[in-house]
Design a protein around this motif. Structure first.
Motif, PDB file in Angstrom:
ATOM      1  N   GLN A 293       0.323  -0.347   7.542  1.00 26.05           N
ATOM      2  CA  GLN A 293       1.477  -0.725   6.722  1.00 26.05           C
ATOM      3  C   GLN A 293       2.822  -0.286   7.335  1.00 26.05           C
ATOM      4  O   GLN A 293       3.775   0.019   6.612  1.00 26.05           O
ATOM      5  N   LEU A 294       2.905  -0.276   8.655  1.00 23.60           N
ATOM      6  CA  LEU A 294       4.166   0.026   9.349  1.00 23.60           C
ATOM      7  C   LEU A 294       4.878  -1.296   9.610  1.00 23.60           C
ATOM      8  O   LEU A 294       4.651  -1.955  10.631  1.00 23.60           O
ATOM      9  N   LYS A 295       5.752  -1.687   8.687  1.00 22.31           N
ATOM     10  CA  LYS A 295       6.278  -3.053   8.674  1.00 22.31           C
ATOM     11  C   LYS A 295       7.772  -3.176   9.010  1.00 22.31           C
ATOM     12  O   LYS A 295       8.218  -4.266   9.375  1.00 22.31           O
ATOM     13  N   LYS A 296       8.532  -2.127   8.852  1.00 23.25           N
ATOM     14  CA  LYS A 296       9.990  -2.265   8.944  1.00 23.25           C
ATOM     15  C   LYS A 296      10.440  -2.838  10.287  1.00 23.25           C
ATOM     16  O   LYS A 296      11.369  -3.632  10.356  1.00 23.25           O
ATOM     17  N   TRP A 297       9.782  -2.427  11.368  1.00 21.15           N
ATOM     18  CA  TRP A 297      10.175  -2.862  12.708  1.00 21.15           C
ATOM     19  C   TRP A 297       9.871  -4.337  12.960  1.00 21.15           C
ATOM     20  O   TRP A 297      10.358  -4.917  13.937  1.00 21.15           O
ATOM     21  N   THR A 298       9.075  -4.954  12.090  1.00 26.16           N
ATOM     22  CA  THR A 298       8.586  -6.313  12.360  1.00 26.16           C
ATOM     23  C   THR A 298       9.595  -7.402  12.017  1.00 26.16           C
ATOM     24  O   THR A 298       9.438  -8.545  12.442  1.00 26.16           O
ATOM     25  N   PHE A 299      10.622  -7.075  11.234  1.00 24.66           N
ATOM     26  CA  PHE A 299      11.492  -8.114  10.680  1.00 24.66           C
ATOM     27  C   PHE A 299      12.134  -8.979  11.763  1.00 24.66           C
ATOM     28  O   PHE A 299      12.192 -10.203  11.639  1.00 24.66           O
ATOM     29  N   PHE A 300      12.626  -8.354  12.824  1.00 30.65           N
ATOM     30  CA  PHE A 300      13.270  -9.104  13.907  1.00 30.65           C
ATOM     31  C   PHE A 300      12.328 -10.183  14.439  1.00 30.65           C
ATOM     32  O   PHE A 300      12.725 -11.346  14.614  1.00 30.65           O
ATOM     33  N   PHE A 301      11.083  -9.826  14.696  1.00 24.50           N
ATOM     34  CA  PHE A 301      10.124 -10.779  15.260  1.00 24.50           C
ATOM     35  C   PHE A 301       9.635 -11.781  14.218  1.00 24.50           C
ATOM     36  O   PHE A 301       9.400 -12.956  14.536  1.00 24.50           O
ATOM     37  N   ARG A 302       9.491 -11.346  12.972  1.00 20.43           N
ATOM     38  CA  ARG A 302       9.010 -12.272  11.943  1.00 20.43           C
ATOM     39  C   ARG A 302       9.995 -13.406  11.706  1.00 20.43           C
ATOM     40  O   ARG A 302       9.598 -14.546  11.473  1.00 20.43           O
ATOM     41  N   VAL A 303      11.278 -13.116  11.768  1.00 19.53           N
ATOM     42  CA  VAL A 303      12.287 -14.167  11.600  1.00 19.53           C
ATOM     43  C   VAL A 303      12.122 -15.231  12.686  1.00 19.53           C
ATOM     44  O   VAL A 303      12.258 -16.429  12.430  1.00 19.53           O
ATOM     45  N   ILE A 304      11.794 -14.795  13.892  1.00 19.00           N
ATOM     46  CA  ILE A 304      11.550 -15.748  14.987  1.00 19.00           C
ATOM     47  C   ILE A 304      10.231 -16.481  14.769  1.00 19.00           C
ATOM     48  O   ILE A 304      10.157 -17.708  14.889  1.00 19.00           O
ATOM     49  N   GLY A 305       9.194 -15.740  14.430  1.00 24.51           N
ATOM     50  CA  GLY A 305       7.857 -16.311  14.324  1.00 24.51           C
ATOM     51  C   GLY A 305       7.685 -17.317  13.203  1.00 24.51           C
ATOM     52  O   GLY A 305       6.839 -18.210  13.282  1.00 24.51           O
ATOM     53  N   MET A 306       8.481 -17.213  12.160  1.00 21.53           N
ATOM     54  CA  MET A 306       8.330 -18.109  11.021  1.00 21.53           C
ATOM     55  C   MET A 306       9.001 -19.458  11.248  1.00 21.53           C
ATOM     56  O   MET A 306       8.843 -20.377  10.449  1.00 21.53           O
ATOM     57  N   ASN A 307       9.755 -19.589  12.337  1.00 15.25           N
ATOM     58  CA  ASN A 307      10.363 -20.886  12.665  1.00 15.25           C
ATOM     59  C   ASN A 307      10.276 -21.134  14.172  1.00 15.25           C
ATOM     60  O   ASN A 307      11.258 -21.485  14.826  1.00 15.25           O
ATOM     61  N   SER A 308       9.083 -20.957  14.703  1.00 10.80           N
ATOM     62  CA  SER A 308       8.889 -21.015  16.153  1.00 10.80           C
ATOM     63  C   SER A 308       9.163 -22.399  16.727  1.00 10.80           C
ATOM     64  O   SER A 308       9.746 -22.530  17.808  1.00 10.80           O
ATOM     65  N   ILE A 309       8.760 -23.455  16.023  1.00  9.42           N
ATOM     66  CA  ILE A 309       8.979 -24.815  16.538  1.00  9.42           C
ATOM     67  C   ILE A 309      10.465 -25.145  16.543  1.00  9.42           C
ATOM     68  O   ILE A 309      10.983 -25.749  17.495  1.00  9.42           O
ATOM     69  N   ILE A 310      11.169 -24.737  15.486  1.00  9.80           N
ATOM     70  CA  ILE A 310      12.609 -25.011  15.415  1.00  9.80           C
ATOM     71  C   ILE A 310      13.341 -24.351  16.584  1.00  9.80           C
ATOM     72  O   ILE A 310      14.156 -24.987  17.262  1.00  9.80           O
ATOM     73  N   ILE A 311      13.059 -23.082  16.856  1.00  9.40           N
ATOM     74  CA  ILE A 311      13.803 -22.402  17.915  1.00  9.40           C
ATOM     75  C   ILE A 311      13.384 -22.928  19.281  1.00  9.40           C
ATOM     76  O   ILE A 311      14.206 -22.989  20.212  1.00  9.40           O
ATOM     77  N   TYR A 312      12.140 -23.343  19.432  1.00 12.57           N
ATOM     78  CA  TYR A 312      11.703 -23.914  20.711  1.00 12.57           C
ATOM     79  C   TYR A 312      12.477 -25.195  21.009  1.00 12.57           C
ATOM     80  O   TYR A 312      12.956 -25.398  22.133  1.00 12.57           O
ATOM     81  N   MET A 313      12.619 -26.054  19.995  1.00 12.93           N
ATOM     82  CA  MET A 313      13.373 -27.294  20.188  1.00 12.93           C
ATOM     83  C   MET A 313      14.865 -27.018  20.306  1.00 12.93           C
ATOM     84  O   MET A 313      15.574 -27.669  21.082  1.00 12.93           O
ATOM     85  N   ALA A 314      15.349 -26.039  19.552  1.00 14.70           N
ATOM     86  CA  ALA A 314      16.788 -25.744  19.550  1.00 14.70           C
ATOM     87  C   ALA A 314      17.271 -25.271  20.906  1.00 14.70           C
ATOM     88  O   ALA A 314      18.425 -25.498  21.272  1.00 14.70           O
ATOM     89  N   THR A 315      16.400 -24.644  21.688  1.00 18.33           N
ATOM     90  CA  THR A 315      16.832 -24.136  22.995  1.00 18.33           C
ATOM     91  C   THR A 315      17.218 -25.255  23.957  1.00 18.33           C
ATOM     92  O   THR A 315      17.946 -25.009  24.925  1.00 18.33           O
ATOM     93  N   VAL A 316      16.732 -26.490  23.708  1.00 14.16           N
ATOM     94  CA  VAL A 316      17.151 -27.609  24.561  1.00 14.16           C
ATOM     95  C   VAL A 316      18.179 -28.507  23.874  1.00 14.16           C
ATOM     96  O   VAL A 316      18.843 -29.306  24.524  1.00 14.16           O
ATOM     97  N   LEU A 317      18.307 -28.377  22.552  1.00 13.63           N
ATOM     98  CA  LEU A 317      19.257 -29.220  21.813  1.00 13.63           C
ATOM     99  C   LEU A 317      20.593 -28.525  21.572  1.00 13.63           C
ATOM    100  O   LEU A 317      21.615 -29.179  21.337  1.00 13.63           O
ATOM    101  N   ILE A 318      20.586 -27.190  21.608  1.00 17.55           N
ATOM    102  CA  ILE A 318      21.806 -26.409  21.357  1.00 17.55           C
ATOM    103  C   ILE A 318      22.041 -25.486  22.545  1.00 17.55           C
ATOM    104  O   ILE A 318      21.130 -24.779  22.985  1.00 17.55           O
ATOM    105  N   ASP A 319      23.250 -25.476  23.071  1.00 15.44           N
ATOM    106  CA  ASP A 319      23.573 -24.645  24.231  1.00 15.44           C
ATOM    107  C   ASP A 319      23.992 -23.248  23.760  1.00 15.44           C
ATOM    108  O   ASP A 319      25.178 -22.922  23.670  1.00 15.44           O
ATOM    109  N   PHE A 320      22.996 -22.423  23.445  1.00 13.10           N
ATOM    110  CA  PHE A 320      23.262 -21.064  22.972  1.00 13.10           C
ATOM    111  C   PHE A 320      23.954 -20.222  24.045  1.00 13.10           C
ATOM    112  O   PHE A 320      24.752 -19.336  23.733  1.00 13.10           O
ATOM    113  N   ARG A 321      23.657 -20.488  25.304  1.00 11.77           N
ATOM    114  CA  ARG A 321      24.278 -19.721  26.387  1.00 11.77           C
ATOM    115  C   ARG A 321      25.783 -19.988  26.443  1.00 11.77           C
ATOM    116  O   ARG A 321      26.570 -19.069  26.651  1.00 11.77           O
ATOM    117  N   HIS A 322      26.157 -21.261  26.267  1.00 13.57           N
ATOM    118  CA  HIS A 322      27.583 -21.590  26.266  1.00 13.57           C
ATOM    119  C   HIS A 322      28.284 -20.915  25.079  1.00 13.57           C
ATOM    120  O   HIS A 322      29.392 -20.371  25.216  1.00 13.57           O
TER     121      HIS A 322
END
Length: 367
Positions: A293-322
């Motif tokens: 039940q050591l959960k507090k550290w997981t939030f950063f990764f869970r936010v990514i993991g719960m929308n993995s397809i969106i962020i995968y597509m967004a990396t080519v549709l949105i220029d985050f580096r710019h």
């Protein structure tokens, strides 16, 4: 889109997010750090952040199969759960087929189909392979459902695939030639796979590779059945997952002497090694998060993991580096030689804020 968070296995979302982190910026961050430092440990680590050229295995080779493994873990929770509630198999087949078609289309969008340069279009894709491999694995899982039966199917796929690669002759090369030109994977892709091939003479997301990849999704399904079991105690689940993982790794390393570990053509030994490591990672994350039940550290990764397809597509549709250069460019210059590192951290931060906004709005892409 879905606007509900539902009850989810936290360790699974965290592991998925950890996996995706390396795709959306983790690799770039450590490579940027390595370019500006002389830390020996970092130089050794960054070697692992590149794919093995052909034979062998680097940590970065695990990213894609781990994601597939995780999708398999979810099958007993999502698919079996619906069957237990009375959903007809035909309904599930249609839903899975729809998912497959959507992923193939998204994969082609990722590859640039909207540029309409069809002569240079690569039809095969990461998302397409996930969709098709999931289709194969889920149909098998739906019609078996037991740990033993799925284990037999998984073994059958790995053995059958090994026989194809080692004993079926390829015109002009012979049998068992595991090179880009001589492998049966490349031969089949050149004959039947439309569009450009990623490796010119073969495609790592090609026809036979997709068939092989279904085995690692089935391995994930076996892990999911283990975790979902109500009769097995948590520490027993951890022990079982760990034992299977160690067994698969040892088997892969032994067989590697005769049947090389090659990600690009998804040899069965590669599946065994990647699957074994995936079992161990899942056991570790499950133990820490769901058992201890050591959960507090997981939030950063869970936010990514719960929308993995969106962020995968967004990396080519949105220029985050710019966007990072626009927002953090002046601030980064303060750090001189380390400005590149700051800008990489900036675009990871912007990506995460984008996902956090979706998380707060309860918006999740469910394919």
């Amino acid at each position: 889109m879905s606007n509900t968070k539902s009850n989810r296995l936290l360790s699974l979302d965290t592991l998925r997010g950890f996996d995706m982190f390396w795709i959306i910026g983790g690799q770039s961050l450590f490579l940027a750090l390595n370019a500006k430092t002389e830390w020996a440990w970092l130089q050794s680590m960054t070697t692992q952040l590149h794919h093995a050229e052909w034979e062998g295995f680097h940590a970065f080779d695990l990213i894609f199969p781990l994601f597939m493994f995780i999708s398999g873990v979810a099958i007993p929770y999502s698919v079996f759960g619906k069957l237990e509630k009375g959903t007809q198999k035909s309904q599930l087949y249609l839903k899975i087929l729809r998912r497959t078609v959507i992923l193939i289309i998204l994969g082609m969008v990722y590859n640039g189909v909207l540029s309409f340069e069809f002569d240079n279009l690569r039809v095969a894709s990461v998302l397409g392979q996930i969709g098709l491999a999931y289709l194969i694995a889920s149909i098998i899982a739906i019609n078996t459902q037991s740990f033993k039966a799925i284990a037999i199917w998984t073994t059958g796929i790995l053995v059958g695939y090994g026989i194809l690669q080692l004993f079926i002759p390829v015109q002009g090369h012979g049998a068992g030639i595991l090179t880009p030109e001589g492998s049966i994977n490349g031969y089949i892709d050149r004959l039947f796979l439309p569009g450009q091939l990623y490796g010119k003479v073969f495609d790592p997301e090609g026809i036979l590779c997709t068939f092989s990849a279904s085995a690692i999704i089935l391995m994930g399904t076996l892990a999911g059945i283990t975790l979902r079991s109500k009769s097995t105690k948590p520490y027993e689940k951890v022990t079982k997952l760990t034992s299977i993982g160690v067994l698969l790794i040892v088997l892969a390393l032994v067989l590697d002497n005769w049947y090389p570990i090659i990600k690009s053509v998804w040899t069965s030994t590669f599946n065994l090694l990647a699957g074994g490591i995936s079992f161990l990672l899942l056991a570790l994350f499950y133990l820490i998060i769901d058992v201890w039940q050591l959960k507090k550290w997981t939030f950063f990764f869970r936010v990514i993991g719960m929308n993995s397809i969106i962020i995968y597509m967004a990396t080519v549709l949105i220029d985050f580096r710019h966007t990072s250069r626009v927002i953090f460019g002046g601030f980064a210059n303060i750090f001189g030689d380390y400005s590149t590192v700051v800008l990489v951290m900036g675009f990871i931060f912007i990506e995460w804020l984008f996902l956090y906004f979706l998380y707060k709005k309860n918006v999740f892409l469910k394919v």
